[in-house]
Each structure stands twice: as structure tokens, then as C-alpha cells.
Design a protein around this motif. Structure first.
Motif, PDB file in Angstrom:
ATOM      1  N   TYR A  82      23.626  34.320  66.672  1.00  0.00           N
ATOM      2  CA  TYR A  82      24.821  34.070  65.861  1.00  0.00           C
ATOM      3  C   TYR A  82      25.884  33.285  66.619  1.00  0.00           C
ATOM      4  N   SER A  83      25.506  32.676  67.731  1.00  0.00           N
ATOM      5  CA  SER A  83      26.519  32.024  68.561  1.00  0.00           C
ATOM      6  C   SER A  83      27.202  30.875  67.823  1.00  0.00           C
ATOM      7  N   HIS A 245      17.434  32.382  54.009  1.00  0.00           N
ATOM      8  CA  HIS A 245      17.935  33.646  54.560  1.00  0.00           C
ATOM      9  C   HIS A 245      18.477  33.495  55.972  1.00  0.00           C
ATOM     10  N   TYR A 246      17.993  32.504  56.693  1.00  0.00           N
ATOM     11  CA  TYR A 246      18.428  32.319  58.078  1.00  0.00           C
ATOM     12  C   TYR A 246      19.300  31.079  58.250  1.00  0.00           C
ATOM     13  N   GLY A 247      20.001  30.716  57.197  1.00  0.00           N
ATOM     14  CA  GLY A 247      20.951  29.617  57.292  1.00  0.00           C
ATOM     15  C   GLY A 247      22.170  29.941  58.118  1.00  0.00           C
ATOM     16  N   ILE A 248      22.321  31.195  58.518  1.00  0.00           N
ATOM     17  CA  ILE A 248      23.481  31.635  59.281  1.00  0.00           C
ATOM     18  C   ILE A 248      23.191  31.700  60.783  1.00  0.00           C
ATOM     19  N   THR A 249      21.910  31.671  61.164  1.00  0.00           N
ATOM     20  CA  THR A 249      21.534  31.847  62.566  1.00  0.00           C
ATOM     21  C   THR A 249      21.355  30.490  63.251  1.00  0.00           C
ATOM     22  N   ASP A 250      21.225  30.550  64.577  1.00  0.00           N
ATOM     23  CA  ASP A 250      21.101  29.299  65.321  1.00  0.00           C
ATOM     24  C   ASP A 250      19.789  28.578  65.039  1.00  0.00           C
ATOM     25  N   ALA A 251      18.746  29.345  64.700  1.00  0.00           N
ATOM     26  CA  ALA A 251      17.434  28.752  64.439  1.00  0.00           C
ATOM     27  C   ALA A 251      16.786  29.478  63.270  1.00  0.00           C
ATOM     28  N   GLN A 252      15.889  28.795  62.608  1.00  0.00           N
ATOM     29  CA  GLN A 252      15.148  29.399  61.517  1.00  0.00           C
ATOM     30  C   GLN A 252      14.198  30.477  62.039  1.00  0.00           C
ATOM     31  N   ASN A 253      14.060  31.559  61.253  1.00  0.00           N
ATOM     32  CA  ASN A 253      13.101  32.627  61.529  1.00  0.00           C
ATOM     33  C   ASN A 253      13.140  33.081  62.988  1.00  0.00           C
ATOM     34  N   PRO A 254      14.264  33.703  63.394  1.00  0.00           N
ATOM     35  CA  PRO A 254      14.391  34.158  64.782  1.00  0.00           C
ATOM     36  C   PRO A 254      13.248  35.101  65.166  1.00  0.00           C
ATOM     37  N   LEU A 266      18.926  22.183  53.633  1.00  0.00           N
ATOM     38  CA  LEU A 266      20.067  21.826  54.474  1.00  0.00           C
ATOM     39  C   LEU A 266      19.631  21.832  55.930  1.00  0.00           C
ATOM     40  N   THR A 267      20.278  21.041  56.760  1.00  0.00           N
ATOM     41  CA  THR A 267      20.051  21.179  58.198  1.00  0.00           C
ATOM     42  C   THR A 267      20.660  22.498  58.646  1.00  0.00           C
ATOM     43  N   GLN A 268      20.195  23.015  59.772  1.00  0.00           N
ATOM     44  CA  GLN A 268      20.743  24.271  60.279  1.00  0.00           C
ATOM     45  C   GLN A 268      22.233  24.123  60.570  1.00  0.00           C
ATOM     46  N   ALA A 269      22.616  22.996  61.112  1.00  0.00           N
ATOM     47  CA  ALA A 269      24.034  22.767  61.410  1.00  0.00           C
ATOM     48  C   ALA A 269      24.868  22.786  60.133  1.00  0.00           C
ATOM     49  N   GLN A 270      24.354  22.196  59.060  1.00  0.00           N
ATOM     50  CA  GLN A 270      25.097  22.181  57.795  1.00  0.00           C
ATOM     51  C   GLN A 270      25.246  23.587  57.221  1.00  0.00           C
ATOM     52  N   SER A 271      24.184  24.361  57.250  1.00  0.00           N
ATOM     53  CA  SER A 271      24.270  25.692  56.649  1.00  0.00           C
ATOM     54  C   SER A 271      25.173  26.609  57.458  1.00  0.00           C
ATOM     55  N   VAL A 272      25.111  26.515  58.785  1.00  0.00           N
ATOM     56  CA  VAL A 272      25.989  27.335  59.624  1.00  0.00           C
ATOM     57  C   VAL A 272      27.445  26.938  59.411  1.00  0.00           C
ATOM     58  N   GLU A 273      27.730  25.641  59.435  1.00  0.00           N
ATOM     59  CA  GLU A 273      29.096  25.154  59.246  1.00  0.00           C
ATOM     60  C   GLU A 273      29.653  25.573  57.887  1.00  0.00           C
TER      61      GLU A 273
END
Length: 313
Positions: A82-83, A245-254, A266-273
Motif C-alpha cells: 500500500y506504499s 480488486h487490486y487497483g489500490i495496491t502497488d502491484a496486481q495480485n500481491p 487502467l494502469t496501476q498508477a492510474q487506479s492508485v492515483e
């Protein structure tokens, strides 16, 4: 009470935009899509014996004490995942605490959040705010606690808002501490497995449900049903289009967590932002911040192409 369904608030947009412009001019607040602080630091701490990462803005200028935000992790999702999200939420003017809480559920040891962590975090904040050598000495406001929750942690937080105890999300009833002001949850719902029923949620604090439209674990239908089941406004339902479901974490499927087989567009950066922005503005809105209120109740989903939103307040 005011209600809104997806993108039907055009009549209020002009007034809210004008209000935001006035606030921005007076307070020198950055553009609504931007965070308030460009630099965030992190340090290691311990909350009731749980290792925790603490994220906070870095500023050389005087500031009001930071409200404290506790992030309750998803099942078997390590705090390190979650960093990015915690950093971005902190950049809106919060101290974000992300612990690793281990317990044994159904005979299986793992990372499983519990609502009791809210009270522990208040105690931690009170101590940390006065501790000599603390990076946040006299910089915290322990009287204002806010919650973020992901999946299992979101369900635990939802339990906490009602004062009820529903295993496995708690083992004994843990009433919400009086310092709790609002929660924002991602990938969480109250629909009962196997029955498809969603009982009423008698929440005692404002709740935002931020739901990924492509979530293959916590279904959007169950998320929206839970939004409708929330009995006490203000409440928000924000759909992040193309996230899973993992759009909030640093990587998909931790590693160690249940994988989501539904692809994210979405890119991971887009979903986190995007998720961090809506989480932070919701929490700020519930603390009375006019910029957060203008975003959440006004034009946020009109200018954010990745979100559609509904609310009642």
C-alpha cells in the motif's frame, strides 16, 4: 438531505465551481485534482505490537496537526503493497498508518485486519504525538481518526461503523472509538456470501464505498447494494472504471493474496492515483474542508473520466 445519481448534478456545478475558485484564491489551494503536499516521508513504527509504516507530508512551514488515517489491509496483503496509495493519501494532509496485523482465522495464520485496530491507533497517536524523538512530535491530531479499508479490512471497518461484530471480521464487539469521523473503503461490501442478501448497515459515521468496476472478487453489484443499505448519510459510491480488486495496491495480485482473475484496463498508477484522490477528498470533506466537499458533492466525477459517483448527504 440531498441525493445524487451518476452525473446528474449539472445544476450545482457552476455554484460549486465558483465556491471552489473563491476558496482556492483565499487559501492558495492547488487545483482540485492535485494533492496539497508534493513531498511525503515514511517511517517504521509499532501499533499495539504490530509493525506499521507511517506516511506523512513533509513541509517546512507551520501547519495544523495532521488527522490520523488508519489503513486496514486486505486479507494476506502485506502493508508494503500500500506504499503508493498511502503516500498519495498522505499528500492531501494526513498521517497514514498502515500496520501488519497477524491473527489465526479458521486455523490459518495470516494478515487479517480487525476493527480493534482503530482504538489501538488512537492510543498510538496520543503517545506518538508526545514522544521525544518522534518524527510527528506535536504534529498529530489524535482527536480525528479516519479509516481506509481494502477488501477484508474494509469489511472489518464497515463492522466497526455499526458497533456490531460479524466473524471473521472481529472476534469480540469493538465499538468505534469516539475519535472516528469517517471511513473510505475499497472493494468491500456487506452482502452475505451464498445468500445474495445485503442487510441494512446502520452506520454511525459517514461511509464512502469506492468500487472497482472490473472487480472479480468484490462484485460491483454487491458494492452498490451495500451503498444502498447504508442507513445514515453522508454516504458515497464511487465506481473506478476499469479497475479491479487490486487497483489500490502497488502491484496486481500481491503474493499470498487471493488473485483477481478479472483484468484491469487502467494502469496501476492510474487506479492508485484515482482511488487515493477520491479517498482523500471524501475524508477531507467529512472534516469540513470546502475543497473536498466541492470535489465529492460537486464536479469530481464530471472532470474525472475514470469515475462515476453517487451520493446522499
Amino acid at each position: 438531505m440531498r441525493t445524487s445519481t451518476y452525473r446528474v448534478r449539472r445544476t450545482a456545478v457552476a455554484a460549486l465551481t465558483a465556491a471552489l475558485a473563491a476558496v482556492t484564491a483565499v487559501l492558495a489551494v492547488p487545483a482540485p485534482a492535485a494533492a496539497a503536499y508534493s513531498s511525503v516521508a515514511v517511517y517504521a513504527s509499532t501499533v499495539n505490537g504490530d509493525a506499521a509504516d507511517v506516511y506523512h507530508p513533509v513541509t517546512g512551514s507551520p501547519h495544523d496537526p495532521w488527522p490520523v488515517v488508519l489503513l486496514l489491509q486486505g486479507a494476506n496483503v502485506d502493508k508494503a503493497q500500500y506504499s503508493g496509495y498511502a503516500t498519495k493519501v498522505a499528500s492531501y494532509g494526513f498521517a497514514v498508518v498502515v500496520p501488519n496485523h497477524f491473527q489465526v482465522l479458521f486455523g490459518q495464520p495470516g494478515l487479517y485486519a480487525t476493527g480493534a485496530q482503530a482504538g489501538w491507533t488512537v492510543t498510538w497517536a496520543q503517545t506518538e504525538n508526545a514522544r521525544t524523538g518522534s518524527p510527528l512530535l506535536a504534529a498529530l491530531d489524535p482527536s480525528r481518526l479516519l479509516l481506509l479499508g481494502h477488501s477484508f479490512g474494509g469489511a472489518a471497518a464497515l463492522n466497526l461503523t455499526t458497533g456490531l461484530c460479524t466473524p471473521p471480521f472481529c472476534t469480540v464487539p469493538a465499538p468505534a472509538p469516539p475519535q472516528l469521523k469517517a471511513v473510505a473503503l475499497y472493494g468491500a461490501n456487506n452482502t452475505q456470501p451464498g445468500t445474495g442478501t445485503t442487510p441494512p448497515v446502520a452506520n454511525t459515521v459517514p461511509v464512502a464505498l469506492i468500487q472497482a468496476s472490473a472487480d472479480g472478487i468484490g462484485s460491483p453489484a454487491n458494492g452498490y447494494a451495500t451503498y444502498q443499505a447504508l442507513t445514515s448519510p453522508p454516504k458515497l459510491y464511487a465506481s473506478v472504471l476499469g479497475a479491479n480488486h487490486y487497483g489500490i495496491t502497488d502491484a496486481q495480485n500481491p503474493a499470498g493474496a487471493r488473485p483477481d482473475l478479472s483484468p484491469q484496463t487502467l494502469t496501476q498508477a492510474q487506479s492508485v492515483e484515482t482511488t487515493a484522490r477520491w479517498s482523500a477528498y471524501w475524508l477531507r470533506a467529512q472534516l469540513g474542508d470546502p475543497v473536498g466537499q466541492a470535489w465529492v458533492y460537486g464536479f469530481g466525477d464530471l472532470v474525472d473520466a475514470n469515475v462515476t459517483a453517487a451520493f446522499v448527504y
